[in-house]
Structures are given as C-alpha cells and as structure tokens.
Design a protein around this motif. Structure first.
Motif, PDB file in Angstrom:
ATOM      1  N   ASP A 156       0.850  -1.189   0.000  1.00 55.66           N
ATOM      2  CA  ASP A 156       0.000   0.000   0.000  1.00 55.66           C
ATOM      3  C   ASP A 156       0.885   1.239   0.000  1.00 55.66           C
ATOM      4  OD1 ASP A 156       0.967   0.260   2.566  1.00 55.66           O
ATOM      5  OD2 ASP A 156      -0.955   0.033   3.565  1.00 55.66           O
ATOM      6  N   MET A 157       0.266   2.409   0.111  1.00 55.91           N
ATOM      7  CA  MET A 157       1.021   3.667   0.031  1.00 55.91           C
ATOM      8  C   MET A 157       1.984   3.853   1.195  1.00 55.91           C
ATOM      9  SD  MET A 157      -2.043   6.338   1.068  1.00 55.91           S
ATOM     10  CE  MET A 157      -0.967   7.758   1.052  1.00 55.91           C
ATOM     11  N   PHE A 158       1.805   3.038   2.281  1.00 57.41           N
ATOM     12  CA  PHE A 158       2.683   3.157   3.448  1.00 57.41           C
ATOM     13  C   PHE A 158       3.735   2.046   3.514  1.00 57.41           C
ATOM     14  CE2 PHE A 158      -1.413   5.067   4.808  1.00 57.41           C
ATOM     15  CZ  PHE A 158      -0.976   6.370   4.940  1.00 57.41           C
ATOM     16  N   GLY A 159       3.760   1.188   2.491  1.00 55.50           N
ATOM     17  CA  GLY A 159       4.768   0.137   2.450  1.00 55.50           C
ATOM     18  C   GLY A 159       4.355  -1.184   3.052  1.00 55.50           C
ATOM     19  N   ASN A 160       3.102  -1.300   3.495  1.00 54.33           N
ATOM     20  CA  ASN A 160       2.622  -2.559   4.058  1.00 54.33           C
ATOM     21  C   ASN A 160       2.268  -3.533   2.930  1.00 54.33           C
ATOM     22  OD1 ASN A 160       2.482  -1.851   6.979  1.00 54.33           O
ATOM     23  ND2 ASN A 160       1.032  -0.323   6.230  1.00 54.33           N
ATOM     24  N   PRO A 161       2.771  -4.774   2.954  1.00 55.83           N
ATOM     25  CA  PRO A 161       2.418  -5.744   1.912  1.00 55.83           C
ATOM     26  C   PRO A 161       0.922  -6.021   1.911  1.00 55.83           C
ATOM     27  CG  PRO A 161       3.584  -6.808   3.732  1.00 55.83           C
ATOM     28  CD  PRO A 161       3.688  -5.349   3.957  1.00 55.83           C
ATOM     29  N   LEU A 162       0.338  -6.037   0.738  1.00 57.80           N
ATOM     30  CA  LEU A 162      -1.100  -6.237   0.605  1.00 57.80           C
ATOM     31  C   LEU A 162      -1.445  -7.719   0.569  1.00 57.80           C
ATOM     32  CD1 LEU A 162      -1.861  -3.505  -2.107  1.00 57.80           C
ATOM     33  CD2 LEU A 162      -2.519  -3.428   0.304  1.00 57.80           C
ATOM     34  N   GLY A 163      -2.517  -8.075   1.242  1.00 58.28           N
ATOM     35  CA  GLY A 163      -2.988  -9.452   1.216  1.00 58.28           C
ATOM     36  C   GLY A 163      -2.969 -10.091   2.584  1.00 58.28           C
ATOM     37  N   PRO A 164      -4.010 -10.871   2.910  1.00 52.68           N
ATOM     38  CA  PRO A 164      -4.102 -11.507   4.230  1.00 52.68           C
ATOM     39  C   PRO A 164      -3.026 -12.541   4.480  1.00 52.68           C
ATOM     40  CG  PRO A 164      -5.793 -12.375   2.755  1.00 52.68           C
ATOM     41  CD  PRO A 164      -5.165 -11.205   2.052  1.00 52.68           C
ATOM     42  N   GLU A 165      -2.352 -13.021   3.428  1.00 47.86           N
ATOM     43  CA  GLU A 165      -1.302 -14.021   3.609  1.00 47.86           C
ATOM     44  C   GLU A 165      -0.089 -13.466   4.348  1.00 47.86           C
ATOM     45  OE1 GLU A 165      -0.745 -12.495  -0.698  1.00 47.86           O
ATOM     46  OE2 GLU A 165      -2.352 -12.778   0.769  1.00 47.86           O
ATOM     47  N   TYR A 166      -0.025 -12.136   4.496  1.00 44.01           N
ATOM     48  CA  TYR A 166       1.094 -11.518   5.209  1.00 44.01           C
ATOM     49  C   TYR A 166       0.762 -11.205   6.667  1.00 44.01           C
ATOM     50  CZ  TYR A 166       2.783 -11.081   0.451  1.00 44.01           C
ATOM     51  OH  TYR A 166       3.170 -11.359  -0.838  1.00 44.01           O
ATOM     52  N   ASP A 167      -0.458 -11.565   7.090  1.00 43.49           N
ATOM     53  CA  ASP A 167      -0.837 -11.405   8.487  1.00 43.49           C
ATOM     54  C   ASP A 167      -0.181 -12.504   9.325  1.00 43.49           C
ATOM     55  OD1 ASP A 167      -2.483  -9.360   7.589  1.00 43.49           O
ATOM     56  OD2 ASP A 167      -4.297 -10.614   7.597  1.00 43.49           O
ATOM     57  N   LEU A 168      -0.249 -12.345  10.635  1.00 42.99           N
ATOM     58  CA  LEU A 168       0.302 -13.352  11.531  1.00 42.99           C
ATOM     59  C   LEU A 168      -0.453 -14.668  11.430  1.00 42.99           C
ATOM     60  CD1 LEU A 168       2.189 -14.198  13.838  1.00 42.99           C
ATOM     61  CD2 LEU A 168       0.616 -13.095  15.452  1.00 42.99           C
TER      62      LEU A 168
END
Length: 300
Positions: free
Chosen positions: A4-16
């Motif tokens: 996203d615009m803040f550098g967070n990887p998009l997609g639920p697969e990157y959640d804990l």
C-alpha cells in the motif's frame, strides 16, 4: 510484493494468522467509552477479526459482572478493555479481570490521552505496578523502529508480522515500563504507547492509543496490527495440514547464523513438517518464520 502507500504488503497471507484460523475463538470487547468506541466505530475492527475466525462480542458500560463472566467462561476467549475518563468498574470487576489474566487468558488494556485511563490504570497498577499518563497529540504514521528507543514499531515480534507502518492514534498516552512489561511501540514523541507482557504462559497488551481503533483506519496497517494482536493474545502458535487438525502447537526455535541444527525424534514427531515450513512448502496457521529477521512470506 505489492504494497500500500505506506509500504505494508497487501494481502491476508502476510498477516500473523490465516483467514479463518481462529474459528471457535472469541474476542470480548468491553468499551467503557461507548460515546466514541462502539459497535458502529468498531465496525472495521469487527470485520477484520471475524475474517480470522474470531467471534466478537461487544459490551458497553451497561453490563453486569455475571454477564461478562458468562461470555469469558472458556479457554478460547480474550478480553479487550477500553477505558473512559471516569470510572465504571467495581472492585469485583477489577478482581475478576486480574484473575482472568493470571489464569493465562489474553488481555488487551486500551487507554487514551488523559484522563481516559481511570479504570485501566487501576488494573495495570495491580498487575504490573505501572500507570498510563500523558496527553499527546500524535496523528503520525509510525514505521519499523530504526534504532532502540526511537519512534516506531519494534521489529522481530510476532505482532509486527507484515507491518511496516501504521497510525499511532490521534490522542495518546504513554505507559511506564515496569512489572515485566516490554516496549512494543514508541510513539512519535519518543515515549512508549504500547507495551506487552509475555511470561509464564500469560500475555497482555497495554496500549495508550484507542483512537487507533477507529481513526484513520488502514486495511494493511492498522487492520493487520489489530488481527496480529488478537492472534498473539490467543497464545497459540500453530500449524495443521488441515484447519481441523493442528499438528504443531507452541513451537519456538532459533538457529544462530552458521549454526547446524539437527531435528531428532520419533516418526510423526514433526521433523519433516518443520523442515517443510522453513522452506515454505506450507504456510503456518499462526506465528512467524524468519530468515535474518525477514518473514519468509516476504521472500520471493
């Protein structure tokens, strides 16, 4: 990895935790500040937690102690308590909440800027001999901490899995580190806005920015932080080839750079499973695997 615009990887697969991983688990949110924090303002929080499988129950200041006990009567429940500027809880409430934590159940204590920490300060003073204080106008987006005690989110904690930045909150307070608490997030004023406790199979979060739950909500930042917190408080790092059959529970391993490790055990103990997870042939249900501090989910 698309971000996203803040550098967070998009997609639920990157959640804990995977979507649906916590089916059968419950988050009970008690909002003593229902003017600001209520079912309407918490809609993004509810949706995010439900995607992970959590059921979510919300109480406002109008509830009985017995009602609270009834919904927290199993081992799969965690309690999130959101403070107000005046006290609402009785001595019996304080005793029950402290006992709930002492029995190894997940507890998230939410406060905000002074004086929005009346009840929560009583609880954390008993549990950790500390207090919330301060009245700081934050409104900054925090990134991963670059050096110790600088503003930002500490790296290499399960809660920060997939989080590169998130909103610190509009108005915030800070917590003094004591009683086994450790820093998790330093606010933009350099003080600790979020701390965690993780010892003796007990986990707790103490947070001075409850406005983060509804102000400037970001689906890949705040959303991920919130669901990671819930997954961590469940205190159950796990993997299963099928959701209904978990084969690894509470596994924690660390290999130093250059160190050779051998997995030894009986057939079916999990040696091959762990090796496959390290190589990411499968994704874990909850937890994190890193190489040199980098989550394997971010390595292509």
């Amino acid at each position: 990895v698309k971000t996203d615009m803040f550098g967070n990887p998009l997609g639920p697969e990157y959640d804990l935790a995977k979507d649906g991983a916590f089916k059968g688990y419950k988050v009970v949110i008690v909002s003593l500040c229902s003017t600001w924090v209520n079912k309407t303002s918490l809609r993004p929080v509810i949706d995010a937690l439900q995607k992970k499988g959590f059921s979510v129950l919300i109480f406002t200041e109008k509830f009985t102690l017995q009602e609270l006990k009834n919904v927290l009567d199993d081992n799969n429940s965690q309690l999130w308590l959101i403070a107000d500027q005046t006290g609402h809880l009785s001595e019996e409430h304080y005793e029950f909440i402290c006992d709930f934590f002492q029995r190894g159940r997940g507890l998230y204590i939410w406060s905000d800027n002074a004086p929005f920490f009346v009840d929560t300060n009583i609880i954390i003073s008993r549990l950790f001999h500390t207090e919330m204080k301060g009245d700081y106008l934050g409104r900054k987006v925090l990134t991963i901490q670059k050096a110790k005690k600088e503003p930002g989110i500490i790296k290499d904690h399960l809660i920060t899995t997939g989080v590169q930045s998130f909103y610190e909150g509009s108005t915030i307070s800070n917590v003094r580190i004591d009683g086994g608490l450790k820093p998790l997030v330093y606010s933009s004023d350099g003080l600790i806005v979020t701390a965690y406790y993780d010892s003796d199979d007990k986990r707790c979060l103490v947070d001075g920015g409850f406005t983060r739950l509804y102000a400037e909500w970001d689906s890949a930042g705040t959303d991920r932080f919130v669901v990671n917190c819930a997954a961590w408080l469940a205190n159950l790092e796990r993997f299963g080839y099928y959701p209904e059959k978990i084969v690894l529970h509470d596994v924690s391993l660390y290999a130093k750079p250059g160190q050779k490790i051998a997995f030894v055990g009986a057939t079916g103990a999990g040696k091959t499973t762990i090796t496959n997870l390290i190589n990411r042939f499968y994704d874990i249900e909850s937890g994190m695997i890193t190489y040199d501090g980098i989550d394997v989910k971010l390595i292509k």
